[in-house]
Scaffold this motif. Sequence first.
Motif, PDB file in Angstrom:
ATOM      1  N   GLN A 207       0.831  -1.205   0.000  1.00  0.00           N
ATOM      2  CA  GLN A 207       0.000   0.000   0.000  1.00  0.00           C
ATOM      3  C   GLN A 207       0.871   1.262   0.000  1.00  0.00           C
ATOM      4  O   GLN A 207       0.643   2.183  -0.783  1.00  0.00           O
ATOM      5  N   VAL A 208       1.872   1.275   0.845  1.00  0.00           N
ATOM      6  CA  VAL A 208       2.740   2.451   0.950  1.00  0.00           C
ATOM      7  C   VAL A 208       3.581   2.614  -0.318  1.00  0.00           C
ATOM      8  O   VAL A 208       3.696   3.715  -0.865  1.00  0.00           O
ATOM      9  N   ARG A 209       4.169   1.540  -0.804  1.00  0.00           N
ATOM     10  CA  ARG A 209       4.995   1.608  -2.012  1.00  0.00           C
ATOM     11  C   ARG A 209       4.169   2.104  -3.203  1.00  0.00           C
ATOM     12  O   ARG A 209       4.588   2.987  -3.946  1.00  0.00           O
ATOM     13  N   ASP A 210       2.961   1.564  -3.362  1.00  0.00           N
ATOM     14  CA  ASP A 210       2.110   1.963  -4.480  1.00  0.00           C
ATOM     15  C   ASP A 210       1.676   3.429  -4.393  1.00  0.00           C
ATOM     16  O   ASP A 210       1.446   4.073  -5.404  1.00  0.00           O
ATOM     17  N   TYR A 211       1.572   3.962  -3.178  1.00  0.00           N
ATOM     18  CA  TYR A 211       1.147   5.344  -3.002  1.00  0.00           C
ATOM     19  C   TYR A 211       2.241   6.335  -3.427  1.00  0.00           C
ATOM     20  O   TYR A 211       1.967   7.359  -4.031  1.00  0.00           O
ATOM     21  N   TYR A 212       3.497   5.995  -3.112  1.00  0.00           N
ATOM     22  CA  TYR A 212       4.592   6.933  -3.347  1.00  0.00           C
ATOM     23  C   TYR A 212       5.429   6.664  -4.584  1.00  0.00           C
ATOM     24  O   TYR A 212       6.022   7.585  -5.142  1.00  0.00           O
ATOM     25  N   ILE A 213       5.539   5.409  -4.994  1.00  0.00           N
ATOM     26  CA  ILE A 213       6.393   5.070  -6.118  1.00  0.00           C
ATOM     27  C   ILE A 213       5.525   4.915  -7.358  1.00  0.00           C
ATOM     28  O   ILE A 213       4.643   4.073  -7.396  1.00  0.00           O
ATOM     29  N   ARG A 214       5.772   5.746  -8.343  1.00  0.00           N
ATOM     30  CA  ARG A 214       4.973   5.709  -9.559  1.00  0.00           C
ATOM     31  C   ARG A 214       5.708   5.017 -10.654  1.00  0.00           C
ATOM     32  O   ARG A 214       6.835   4.983 -10.815  1.00  0.00           O
TER      33      ARG A 214
END
Length: 115
Positions: A108-115
């Motif tokens: 969830q966190v990775r998908d939110y910040y890493i595009r």
Amino acid sequence: MTMTTAPQYLSASTLTGDSVKNLQGESLGDLKDIMIDTTTGSIAYGVLSFGGLLGMGEKLFAVPWSAIEVDGQNKQLLLDVAKDRLKDAPGFDKDHWPNFADTTFATQVRDYYIR
């Protein structure tokens, strides 16, 4: 992100408390803590503190370290995220830290910040 001159090695205490800004120069808060993956020895997350007054009501965010750039010239950290987007990011408070080893949380966190 723009590459800046930064020392290759810094102590965690040097970075903790540093201001975090977005690429537009807006303040996003400060680096509260650094989470280390003890199995790899690498930094997994920077914990960003945003909002609140004197530590009251502040929201904390786990930001993948790969999304943070050290701006050594200006002694600050850079995060390529709009201030409004950060307000809606998955966060937590100082008394209820997430399980950083939970793969659902990590995704969830990775998908939110890493595009």
